[in-house]
Design a protein around this motif. Structure first.
Motif, short mmCIF file in Angstrom:
data_model
loop_
_atom_site.label_atom_id
_atom_site.label_comp_id
_atom_site.label_asym_id
_atom_site.label_seq_id
_atom_site.Cartn_x
_atom_site.Cartn_y
_atom_site.Cartn_z
N THR A 129 27.06 5.60 -16.70
CA THR A 129 26.50 6.36 -17.82
C THR A 129 27.25 7.67 -17.93
O THR A 129 27.41 8.37 -16.93
N GLY A 155 25.04 8.80 -23.16
CA GLY A 155 23.79 9.50 -23.42
C GLY A 155 24.03 10.98 -23.62
O GLY A 155 25.16 11.42 -23.87
N LYS A 211 19.90 6.78 -25.28
CA LYS A 211 18.73 6.27 -24.55
C LYS A 211 18.42 7.09 -23.31
O LYS A 211 17.31 7.05 -22.80
N SER A 212 19.42 7.81 -22.80
CA SER A 212 19.25 8.62 -21.60
C SER A 212 19.62 10.07 -21.89
O SER A 212 20.64 10.33 -22.51
N ILE A 221 13.72 7.48 -26.09
CA ILE A 221 14.59 7.48 -24.92
C ILE A 221 13.95 6.63 -23.83
O ILE A 221 12.72 6.44 -23.82
N ALA A 270 15.19 6.87 -20.31
CA ALA A 270 15.39 7.46 -18.98
C ALA A 270 15.80 8.92 -19.12
O ALA A 270 16.35 9.33 -20.14
N SER A 271 15.51 9.67 -18.07
CA SER A 271 15.89 11.07 -18.04
C SER A 271 16.22 11.46 -16.61
O SER A 271 15.93 10.73 -15.67
#
Length: 194
Positions: free
Chosen positions: A9, A37, A97-98, A118, A120-121
């Protein structure tokens, strides 16, 4: 990563997002192996595009009152998020999405999930006085589902939970976490004792 098919990512700060060189490079990556992201530090270009006066000393100011969402009102945070997500979609054709950063406030994280979905973080480990803020007493070293009222702690009940896993950046050393006084030892190569 390509050679061994290791997925990855890449999180882009706004100044990198709007840079054609990064756009061209990242668009060449296979979508089934790599995710793109957002990195949630807020440079001058993003703040001004959101119609907010820049209060920083530099175009990228790492102090928490200008470089992170905690320094802005909830309404300003929403404007900043909307600009970032719209520009991201214009470049890549989809919303990120992240989203990760050294610190993301609960209002911003809730807004990113509720409006843009989103999945994920990431946020920082415990630290003292770095970038003008202190994070202390967060969930220990693992991913967690945050509280909708405090993104730095897990929800205590399902109805107060934001269904976005938050991963701790720079995992804390399980043995020597606080061994260096105010410096928190992490599992990074820079700490040979970890």
């Amino acid at each position: 990563m390509k050679q061994y098919h290791l997925g990855g990512t890449f999180l882009l700060q706004y100044d990198a997002l709007i840079d054609k060189r990064y756009q061209e490079l990242l668009k060449t990556l296979p979508e089934n192996e790599f995710e793109i992201g957002g990195w949630w530090e807020l440079p001058q270009q993003l703040i001004e595009k959101a119609g907010i006066k820049w209060r920083g000393k530099y175009a990228w100011d790492w102090h928490s009152d200008v470089g992170f969402s905690v320094g802005y009102t909830p309404a300003e945070r929403e404007k900043i998020i909307d600009v970032f997500f719209a520009d991201f979609k214009q470049v890549f054709g989809y919303y990120p999405k992240s989203i990760a950063s050294w610190v993301i406030d609960a209002h911003s994280l809730n807004y990113m999930y509720d409006k843009y979905k989103i999945v994920a973080s990431g946020n920082c480990k415990d630290q003292v006085g770095t970038d003008g803020f202190t994070l202390w007493g967060g969930y220990w070293n693992q991913a967690y589902y945050p509280s909708r009222v405090n993104a730095y702690m897990p929800a205590q009940h399902a109805e107060k939970q934001l269904p976005v896993p938050v991963f701790r950046l720079l995992g804390s050393d399980p043995i020597r976490q606080y061994a260096n006084g105010s410096t928190v030892t992490t599992l990074e190569p820079v700490y040979p004792q970890a």
